[in-house]
Design a protein around this motif. Structure first.
Motif, PDB file in Angstrom:
ATOM      1  N   ILE A 164     -10.217   1.362   1.276  1.00  0.00           N
ATOM      2  CA  ILE A 164      -9.272   1.550   2.386  1.00  0.00           C
ATOM      3  C   ILE A 164      -7.985   2.166   1.859  1.00  0.00           C
ATOM      4  CG2 ILE A 164      -7.850   0.369   4.096  1.00  0.00           C
ATOM      5  CD1 ILE A 164     -10.039  -1.632   4.490  1.00  0.00           C
ATOM      6  N   ARG A 165      -7.457   1.592   0.786  1.00  0.00           N
ATOM      7  CA  ARG A 165      -6.271   2.161   0.137  1.00  0.00           C
ATOM      8  C   ARG A 165      -6.155   1.568  -1.255  1.00  0.00           C
ATOM      9  NH1 ARG A 165      -1.424  -0.780   0.159  1.00  0.00           N
ATOM     10  NH2 ARG A 165      -1.600  -2.861   1.063  1.00  0.00           N
ATOM     11  N   SER A 166      -5.420   2.253  -2.131  1.00  0.00           N
ATOM     12  CA  SER A 166      -5.161   1.743  -3.476  1.00  0.00           C
ATOM     13  C   SER A 166      -3.687   1.916  -3.800  1.00  0.00           C
ATOM     14  CB  SER A 166      -6.019   2.476  -4.510  1.00  0.00           C
ATOM     15  OG  SER A 166      -5.628   3.830  -4.616  1.00  0.00           O
ATOM     16  N   GLU A 167      -3.128   0.910  -4.420  1.00  0.00           N
ATOM     17  CA  GLU A 167      -1.712   0.925  -4.794  1.00  0.00           C
ATOM     18  C   GLU A 167      -1.581   0.279  -6.156  1.00  0.00           C
ATOM     19  OE1 GLU A 167       2.631  -0.670  -3.186  1.00  0.00           O
ATOM     20  OE2 GLU A 167       0.877  -0.741  -1.888  1.00  0.00           O
ATOM     21  N   GLY A 168      -1.282   1.101  -7.160  1.00  0.00           N
ATOM     22  CA  GLY A 168      -1.209   0.581  -8.520  1.00  0.00           C
ATOM     23  C   GLY A 168      -2.564   0.086  -8.977  1.00  0.00           C
ATOM     24  N   ARG A 169      -2.606  -1.180  -9.362  1.00  0.00           N
ATOM     25  CA  ARG A 169      -3.872  -1.771  -9.831  1.00  0.00           C
ATOM     26  C   ARG A 169      -4.668  -2.409  -8.711  1.00  0.00           C
ATOM     27  NH1 ARG A 169      -3.168  -5.783 -14.466  1.00  0.00           N
ATOM     28  NH2 ARG A 169      -1.599  -6.691 -13.080  1.00  0.00           N
ATOM     29  N   GLN A 170      -4.086  -2.509  -7.513  1.00  0.00           N
ATOM     30  CA  GLN A 170      -4.751  -3.159  -6.386  1.00  0.00           C
ATOM     31  C   GLN A 170      -5.560  -2.139  -5.584  1.00  0.00           C
ATOM     32  OE1 GLN A 170      -4.619  -6.444  -6.103  1.00  0.00           O
ATOM     33  NE2 GLN A 170      -3.102  -6.661  -7.744  1.00  0.00           N
ATOM     34  N   GLN A 218     -11.396   5.961   2.121  1.00  0.00           N
ATOM     35  CA  GLN A 218     -12.777   6.301   2.437  1.00  0.00           C
ATOM     36  C   GLN A 218     -13.559   6.791   1.221  1.00  0.00           C
ATOM     37  OE1 GLN A 218     -12.614   9.076   5.732  1.00  0.00           O
ATOM     38  NE2 GLN A 218     -12.222   7.456   7.221  1.00  0.00           N
ATOM     39  N   THR A 219     -13.023   6.579   0.021  1.00  0.00           N
ATOM     40  CA  THR A 219     -13.774   6.930  -1.189  1.00  0.00           C
ATOM     41  C   THR A 219     -14.865   5.891  -1.428  1.00  0.00           C
ATOM     42  OG1 THR A 219     -11.850   7.969  -2.218  1.00  0.00           O
ATOM     43  CG2 THR A 219     -13.641   7.304  -3.678  1.00  0.00           C
TER      44      THR A 219
END
Length: 261
Positions: A164-170, A218-219
């Motif tokens: 859905i989304r990525s931010e830093g390591r999350q 969506q990856t």
């Protein structure tokens, strides 16, 4: 009088069980005996002179998105060894035919460090490896096998998910597949390009990686279960106790400090 660089080139051969790469740091491909060495912006550290040349370590620098970097990262995760040879080729002064004139250095890959601008491959000389004591496994309670390696023999447990989304390591996922839920710590997230990122922990929303990564929404990714190298996990999760590489029944009482009885 020194030769022109065009009449002597360096060739690098990386060979492992799952694949091989042939590269040259020059601006043109080199073909010898039907094998092509592809040009690559590769740089190496200086080698020692004289008798110490073969024993010296080798550090290679190349772009972080090169296929060799992705291959070595995957090989490291499964415990696959990769041999390295630095060879020299010469070209006849009267023609365009190349021929191998010798090997300048040989050894194995120790590890890969990836940064934003470059990847560094650390290599160890074969002479250094041969001088080590033969037994390398640790005498420990926990299993010392690399997960999913040939010594481990466990069958990989994996499932697909969507970012859905990525931010830093999350990395937040659309849903956590039940096939791997509760098993992802110590495993990895694999992108469509083949890059693997170690998973530190998981939650109902997604996973936390060891290093920051940028993934577009969506990856599609693959999630591979990890292992804490304990007897209980080996038996319950993988049914692989026959290959367990630890020594869980090492006596906890030291007879030299507490006495035998």
């Amino acid at each position: 009088m020194s030769e022109s660089p065009l009449f002597e080139v360096e060739l690098y051969v990386f060979e492992g069980t799952s694949g091989s790469f042939r590269l040259t740091p020059h601006e043109f491909d080199v073909e010898i005996g039907g094998e092509r060495y592809e040009r690559c912006p590769l740089e190496r550290s200086a080698l020692a002179l004289g008798a110490e040349a073969a024993k010296s370590a080798l550090e290679l620098t190349l772009p972080p998105d090169h296929a060799l970097v992705r291959h070595l990262l995957q090989a490291t995760l499964i415990g696959e060894a990769t041999a390295v040879r630095l060879r020299i080729a010469r070209r006849d002064a009267w023609g365009d035919a190349w021929w191998l004139s010798g090997t300048r250095w040989m050894g194995r890959v120790l590890g890969v460090e990836v940064a934003d601008d470059a990847a560094r491959i650390r290599c160890e000389s074969a002479q250094v490896s041969l001088k080590r004591i033969g037994l390398r496994r640790l005498y420990s309670r926990a299993c010392s096998h690399v997960l999913y390696s040939a010594a481990c023999g466990a069958t990989p447990i994996s499932a697909s998910a969507e970012v859905i989304r990525s931010e830093g390591r999350q990395v937040e996922l659309a849903s956590l597949p039940p096939e791997v839920a509760g098993m992802l710590a110590g495993g990895w997230l694999q992108t469509p390009a083949g890059a693997r990122h170690m998973i530190v922990s998981e939650s109902t929303a997604g996973v936390e990686l060891l290093y920051p990564v940028g993934l577009a929404p969506q990856t599609p990714v693959d999630l591979v279960a990890g292992c804490d190298h304990s007897v209980s996990t080996c038996a319950a999760r993988f049914d692989n106790l026959a290959n367990y590489g630890g020594f869980p029944f090492i006596p906890s009482k030291n007879p030299f400090s507490t006495g035998v009885f």
